[in-house]
Design a protein around this motif. Structure first.
Motif, PDB file in Angstrom:
ATOM      1  N   SER B  31       0.854  -1.180   0.000  1.00  0.00           N
ATOM      2  CA  SER B  31       0.000   0.000   0.000  1.00  0.00           C
ATOM      3  C   SER B  31       0.892   1.233   0.000  1.00  0.00           C
ATOM      4  N   THR B  51      -5.434  -0.671  -3.129  1.00  0.00           N
ATOM      5  CA  THR B  51      -5.720  -1.454  -4.334  1.00  0.00           C
ATOM      6  C   THR B  51      -5.220  -0.739  -5.573  1.00  0.00           C
ATOM      7  N   GLU B  54      -6.861   2.344  -7.353  1.00  0.00           N
ATOM      8  CA  GLU B  54      -7.767   2.965  -6.373  1.00  0.00           C
ATOM      9  C   GLU B  54      -7.679   4.486  -6.411  1.00  0.00           C
ATOM     10  N   ARG B  69       0.630  -0.663  -8.646  1.00  0.00           N
ATOM     11  CA  ARG B  69       0.938  -0.369  -7.228  1.00  0.00           C
ATOM     12  C   ARG B  69       2.398   0.044  -7.041  1.00  0.00           C
TER      13      ARG B  69
END
Lengths: 116, 109
Positions: B31, B51, B54, B69
């Motif tokens: 994250s 996510t 996101e 990510r």
């Protein structure tokens, strides 16, 4: 205890003296992290402690720097024989459990160390 | 070593303008977090994105996590002087938090 408390806010030491920086974590938190911030640089990890144990000190200089988090009382970051290059802002963060990084750390207001 | 590159390093704009700052890495993080730091204070967590792809909104701030990510952006709409500060991104991994050097943002009235 509204948050992570660090003291002193400002500390001036002459070269060769010792600096002691204190950090009281949030109530109930048993994990403490120390970071150093130099001008124009991001926060650099120094050490991660749990009550009475050093878990990860991979970011700590090998000499002159030490940290502890006793069963009672605040966590202490100790710098012996300070040099001008130690001048920086030192931040402490705490968490309730290990691996809480996903939820974010709560940082104190820091101690600004100036070595003259 | 995981590195996070933030750009621009410095940004000074007029009140009311929009802006976007970026956080890029060659590593994948579980994250990514954004913090805001005011002079003389510690960083304060703004948001965590988890996510890929996101998007999170916090009033005039919009945070996006890249599909892979590895990168993120922060967009501020109609910037205000109160938005002035150092914006830090931090990648979360098993090693804890890795911070970028930050973007110094100044909003001039």
């Amino acid at each position: 205890n509204a948050g992570v408390m660090q003291n002193p806010r400002h500390l001036v030491r002459r070269r060769g003296q010792e600096a002691r920086l204190r950090c009281s974590p949030m109530k109930g938190h048993s994990h403490v992290y120390w970071y150093r911030q130099l001008p124009e640089e991001g926060l650099k990890f120094m050490v991660y402690l749990q009550k009475e144990n050093i878990i990860d000190e991979s970011g700590m200089p090998k000499e002159r720097f030490s940290a502890e988090f006793p069963k009672e009382g605040p966590s202490i970051l100790r710098i012996q024989q300070v040099v001008r290059g130690d001048s920086a802002a030192y931040f402490c963060a705490s968490s309730l459990f290990r691996g809480q990084a996903n939820y974010g750390y709560t940082f104190g207001s820091g101690t600004r160390l100036t070595v003259v | 070593t995981q590195l996070l590159e933030q750009s621009p390093q410095f940004l000074s704009i007029q009140e009311g303008e929009n802006l976007t700052v970026y956080c890029n890495s060659s590593s994948v993080f579980s994250s990514l977090q954004w913090y805001r730091q005011e002079p003389g204070e510690g960083p304060v967590l703004l948001v965590t994105v988890v996510t890929g792809g996101e998007v999170k909104k916090l009033k005039r701030l919009t945070f996006q996590f890249g599909d892979a990510r590895k990168d993120s952006s922060l967009h501020i709409t109609a910037a205000q002087p109160g938005d002035t500060g150092l914006y830090l991104c931090a990648g979360v991994s098993a090693d804890g938090l890795t911070f970028g050097k930050g973007t110094h943002l100044i909003i001039q009235p």
